[in-house]
Design an enzyme around this catalytic site. Structure first.
Site, PDB file in Angstrom:
ATOM      1  N   GLY A   1      -0.381  -2.188  11.190  1.00 46.11           N
ATOM      2  CA  GLY A   1      -0.311  -0.864  10.913  1.00 46.11           C
ATOM      3  C   GLY A   1      -1.078   0.192  11.448  1.00 46.11           C
ATOM      4  O   GLY A   1      -2.028  -0.702  11.870  1.00 46.11           O
TER       5      GLY A   1
ATOM      6  N   ASP B   1     -10.392  -1.039   4.070  1.00 48.31           N
ATOM      7  CA  ASP B   1     -10.769  -1.937   2.516  1.00 48.31           C
ATOM      8  C   ASP B   1     -10.862  -3.287   3.793  1.00 48.31           C
ATOM      9  O   ASP B   1     -11.312  -4.403   3.476  1.00 48.31           O
ATOM     10  CB  ASP B   1      -9.420  -2.256   2.346  1.00 48.31           C
ATOM     11  CG  ASP B   1      -8.291  -2.707   3.365  1.00 48.31           C
ATOM     12  OD1 ASP B   1      -8.723  -2.316   4.374  1.00 48.31           O
ATOM     13  OD2 ASP B   1      -7.098  -3.345   2.850  1.00 48.31           O
TER      14      ASP B   1
ATOM     15  N   ASP C   1      -6.503  -7.041   8.390  1.00 49.39           N
ATOM     16  CA  ASP C   1      -7.224  -8.322   7.912  1.00 49.39           C
ATOM     17  C   ASP C   1      -5.718  -9.491   8.959  1.00 49.39           C
ATOM     18  O   ASP C   1      -6.248 -10.275   9.466  1.00 49.39           O
ATOM     19  CB  ASP C   1      -7.293  -8.657   6.950  1.00 49.39           C
ATOM     20  CG  ASP C   1      -6.388  -8.166   5.636  1.00 49.39           C
ATOM     21  OD1 ASP C   1      -5.306  -7.582   6.365  1.00 49.39           O
ATOM     22  OD2 ASP C   1      -6.827  -8.523   4.452  1.00 49.39           O
TER      23      ASP C   1
ATOM     24  N   THR D   1      -7.487   0.753  10.296  1.00 51.16           N
ATOM     25  CA  THR D   1      -6.073   0.662   8.957  1.00 51.16           C
ATOM     26  C   THR D   1      -7.056   1.758   8.612  1.00 51.16           C
ATOM     27  O   THR D   1      -7.857   2.755   8.271  1.00 51.16           O
ATOM     28  CB  THR D   1      -6.618  -0.281   8.422  1.00 51.16           C
ATOM     29  OG1 THR D   1      -5.803   0.133   6.925  1.00 51.16           O
ATOM     30  CG2 THR D   1      -7.356  -0.515   7.800  1.00 51.16           C
TER      31      THR D   1
ATOM     32  N   ARG E   1       4.293  -6.568  13.792  1.00 44.15           N
ATOM     33  CA  ARG E   1       3.631  -7.184  12.661  1.00 44.15           C
ATOM     34  C   ARG E   1       4.266  -8.366  13.708  1.00 44.15           C
ATOM     35  O   ARG E   1       5.595  -8.682  13.594  1.00 44.15           O
ATOM     36  CB  ARG E   1       3.881  -6.965  10.870  1.00 44.15           C
ATOM     37  CG  ARG E   1       2.956  -5.723  10.498  1.00 44.15           C
ATOM     38  CD  ARG E   1       3.095  -5.809   9.025  1.00 44.15           C
ATOM     39  NE  ARG E   1       1.580  -5.001   8.414  1.00 44.15           N
ATOM     40  CZ  ARG E   1       2.064  -3.477   8.306  1.00 44.15           C
ATOM     41  NH1 ARG E   1       3.727  -2.761   8.080  1.00 44.15           N
ATOM     42  NH2 ARG E   1       1.177  -3.152   7.933  1.00 44.15           N
TER      43      ARG E   1
ATOM     44  N   GLY F   1      -9.653  17.266  -6.506  1.00 42.99           N
ATOM     45  CA  GLY F   1     -10.187  18.205  -8.296  1.00 42.99           C
ATOM     46  C   GLY F   1      -9.178  17.043  -9.517  1.00 42.99           C
ATOM     47  O   GLY F   1      -8.174  17.909  -9.754  1.00 42.99           O
TER      48      GLY F   1
ATOM     49  N   ASP G   1      -6.439   2.333   5.174  1.00 42.74           N
ATOM     50  CA  ASP G   1      -6.950   1.623   3.735  1.00 42.74           C
ATOM     51  C   ASP G   1      -8.590   2.120   3.881  1.00 42.74           C
ATOM     52  O   ASP G   1      -8.752   1.481   2.191  1.00 42.74           O
ATOM     53  CB  ASP G   1      -6.253   0.975   3.634  1.00 42.74           C
ATOM     54  CG  ASP G   1      -4.601   0.917   3.424  1.00 42.74           C
ATOM     55  OD1 ASP G   1      -3.784   1.594   3.478  1.00 42.74           O
ATOM     56  OD2 ASP G   1      -3.775  -0.434   3.525  1.00 42.74           O
TER      57      ASP G   1
ATOM     58  N   GLY H   1      -2.013   2.451   0.200  1.00 42.71           N
ATOM     59  CA  GLY H   1      -3.318   1.741  -0.309  1.00 42.71           C
ATOM     60  C   GLY H   1      -2.304   0.692  -1.349  1.00 42.71           C
ATOM     61  O   GLY H   1      -2.403  -0.057  -2.176  1.00 42.71           O
ATOM     62  N   ARG H   2      -1.527  -0.187  -0.153  1.00 41.63           N
ATOM     63  CA  ARG H   2      -1.155  -1.246  -0.857  1.00 41.63           C
ATOM     64  C   ARG H   2      -1.728  -2.751  -1.799  1.00 41.63           C
ATOM     65  O   ARG H   2      -1.811  -2.713  -2.493  1.00 41.63           O
ATOM     66  CB  ARG H   2      -0.798  -2.226   0.379  1.00 41.63           C
ATOM     67  CG  ARG H   2       0.131  -3.702  -0.081  1.00 41.63           C
ATOM     68  CD  ARG H   2       1.025  -3.864   1.258  1.00 41.63           C
ATOM     69  NE  ARG H   2       0.019  -4.109   2.457  1.00 41.63           N
ATOM     70  CZ  ARG H   2       0.510  -4.591   3.809  1.00 41.63           C
ATOM     71  NH1 ARG H   2       2.138  -4.429   3.502  1.00 41.63           N
ATOM     72  NH2 ARG H   2      -0.363  -4.156   4.919  1.00 41.63           N
TER      73      ARG H   2
ATOM     74  N   ARG I   1     -11.635   2.530  29.366  1.00 42.78           N
ATOM     75  CA  ARG I   1     -12.531   2.969  30.055  1.00 42.78           C
ATOM     76  C   ARG I   1     -13.873   2.290  30.056  1.00 42.78           C
ATOM     77  O   ARG I   1     -14.504   2.365  31.244  1.00 42.78           O
ATOM     78  CB  ARG I   1     -12.926   4.615  30.133  1.00 42.78           C
ATOM     79  CG  ARG I   1     -11.273   5.165  30.301  1.00 42.78           C
ATOM     80  CD  ARG I   1     -11.180   6.609  30.558  1.00 42.78           C
ATOM     81  NE  ARG I   1     -10.123   7.056  31.545  1.00 42.78           N
ATOM     82  CZ  ARG I   1      -9.799   8.756  31.066  1.00 42.78           C
ATOM     83  NH1 ARG I   1     -10.453   9.442  30.419  1.00 42.78           N
ATOM     84  NH2 ARG I   1      -8.348   8.645  31.680  1.00 42.78           N
TER      85      ARG I   1
HETATM   86  O1  F6P Z   1      -1.330   0.470   6.982  1.00 40.46           O
HETATM   87  C1  F6P Z   1      -1.869   0.204   6.074  1.00 40.46           C
HETATM   88  C2  F6P Z   1      -0.570   0.375   4.519  1.00 40.46           C
HETATM   89  O2  F6P Z   1      -1.084   2.266   5.124  1.00 40.46           O
HETATM   90  C3  F6P Z   1      -0.778   0.169   3.486  1.00 40.46           C
HETATM   91  O3  F6P Z   1      -1.205   0.559   2.496  1.00 40.46           O
HETATM   92  C4  F6P Z   1       0.835   0.077   3.287  1.00 40.46           C
HETATM   93  O4  F6P Z   1       1.266  -0.820   1.781  1.00 40.46           O
HETATM   94  C5  F6P Z   1       1.545   0.018   4.384  1.00 40.46           C
HETATM   95  O5  F6P Z   1       0.359   0.090   5.079  1.00 40.46           O
HETATM   96  C6  F6P Z   1       2.616  -0.029   5.211  1.00 40.46           C
HETATM   97  O6  F6P Z   1       2.828   0.062   5.599  1.00 40.46           O
HETATM   98  P1  F6P Z   1       4.551   0.051   6.307  1.00 40.46           P
HETATM   99  O7  F6P Z   1       5.333   0.428   5.942  1.00 40.46           O
HETATM  100  O8  F6P Z   1       4.207  -0.170   8.232  1.00 40.46           O
HETATM  101  O9  F6P Z   1       4.562  -1.424   6.261  1.00 40.46           O
END
Ligand code: F6P
Length: 317
Positions: free
Chosen positions: A5, A124, A97, A120, A66, A180, A122, A165-166, A19
């Site tokens: 992503g 994570d 990852d 990323t 991907r 808040g 996320d 946040g998958r 650079r």
């Molecule tokens: O970049 C990480 C992320 O934003 C995740 O939180 C989300 O689930 C995923 O990418 C979705 O990515 P895509 O729509 O490219 O499969």
């Protein structure tokens, strides 16, 4: 190359890689579309001007993908032959990852070295305080949440706002505190709907006119629509709406923090390659550059800060 992503700050990082490489007398190639481009031989020689005027831009000029094919031995063999043909001995992978797992297998099979940068939104990955793009994403999300708060308050409504946040709740946690929110719902903690309702009820009893619940898309009980439905079944005091922020969180001009982080990590990654490092991710911990083995960066899930979780609860009183 950038892979997986996209995230804001990737361009700043590409600029720094190119650079720093040129500064050190290296020949630098850009690989388009991550491992897909590596397999297709989609390479081009990069000069300093290729990365002019990109530090402020979201997305990635190298594009990203991907790759299923890189998961196959045949795909990796073709990728290796393409790299060999261009005299490429090592590469910088800006990704997550999956990207680092692919690079580890690739190095074992063909000896091509890789230094990674955690790109990323996320946040994570273990081995860096912040991943590239997280700061921009939470600032984008908070801007949207502030706007939702205006309309929620005007109509006395309860909003369930879904953030990305998958597998991780870091975006939800940060935006929950900064926005808040009454509560956050994240995959790292077990979601107890009755407890969530008791929190919302407490607000209702003390005459809060509106409420905001931030839901991480990967929560084990479902996204914002599912959580809203479960809550509404037992607690329907507020008129309720759901808002899914989606991919707007991934785009936009990177913040100053992400531009600096991308620049620092890009430079560190190239220096790491020159020093002979391999299968490590360049990260920033307590303002210092740290190299973490891919195996640790991907295996150890970043822990959610318990104090921050408590903060959401206490401040929602
Ligand atoms: O970049 C990480 C992320 O934003 C995740 O939180 C989300 O689930 C995923 O990418 C979705 O990515 P895509 O729509 O490219 O499969």
């Amino acid at each position: 190359m950038t892979s997986g992503g996209d995230s804001p700050g990737m361009n700043a990082c590409i600029r720094a890689v190119v650079r720093t490489g040129l500064y050190n007398g290296l020949e630098v190639y850009g690989i388009r579309r991550g491992y897909e481009g590596m397999i297709d031989g989609d390479f081009f020689k990069m000069e300093s001007y290729h990365v002019s005027n990109i530090i402020q831009r979201g997305g990635t000029i190298l594009k990203t993908a991907r790759s299923q094919r890189f998961m196959t031995p045949e795909g990796r063999k073709t990728a290796f032959e393409n790299l060999k043909q261009h005299g490429i001995e090592g590469f910088v992978a800006i990704g997550g990852d999956g990207t680092f797992r692919g690079a580890t297998v690739f190095e074992k099979e063909f000896g091509i070295t890789c230094v990674g940068v955690a790109g990323t939104i996320d946040n994570d990955l273990f081995g860096t305080d912040f991943t590239l793009g997280f700061d921009t994403a939470i600032n984008t999300a908070i801007d949207a949440i502030d706007k939702i708060r205006d309309t929620a308050m005007s109509h006395n409504r309860m909003f369930f706002v879904e953030v990305m946040g998958r597998d991780a709740g870091f975006i939800a946690l940060s935006t929950g505190i900064a926005g808040g929110a009454e509560a956050i719902v994240i995959p790292e903690t077990e979601t107890n709907i009755d407890y969530l309702i008791s929190t919302l009820e407490r607000g209702w009893l003390r005459q809060k006119s509106s409420a905001i619940v931030i839901v991480a898309e990967g929560d084990e009980r479902g996204g914002a629509f599912e959580i809203a439905k479960l809550v509404k079944e037992k607690f329907d005091h507020y008129d309720t709406r759901v808002s899914v922020l989606g991919h707007i969180q991934r785009g936009g001009n990177p913040t100053v923090r992400d531009r600096i982080l991308g620049s620092r990590l890009g430079m560190a990654a190239v220096e790491g390659l020159i020093e002979g490092r391999k299968n490590v991710m360049a990260g920033q911990i307590n303002d210092e550059i740290v190299f973490t083995p891919f195996a640790n960066a991907t295996k150890h899930h970043m822990q959610i800060n318990k104090q921050m979780l408590q903060l959401v609860e206490i401040l929602a009183l």
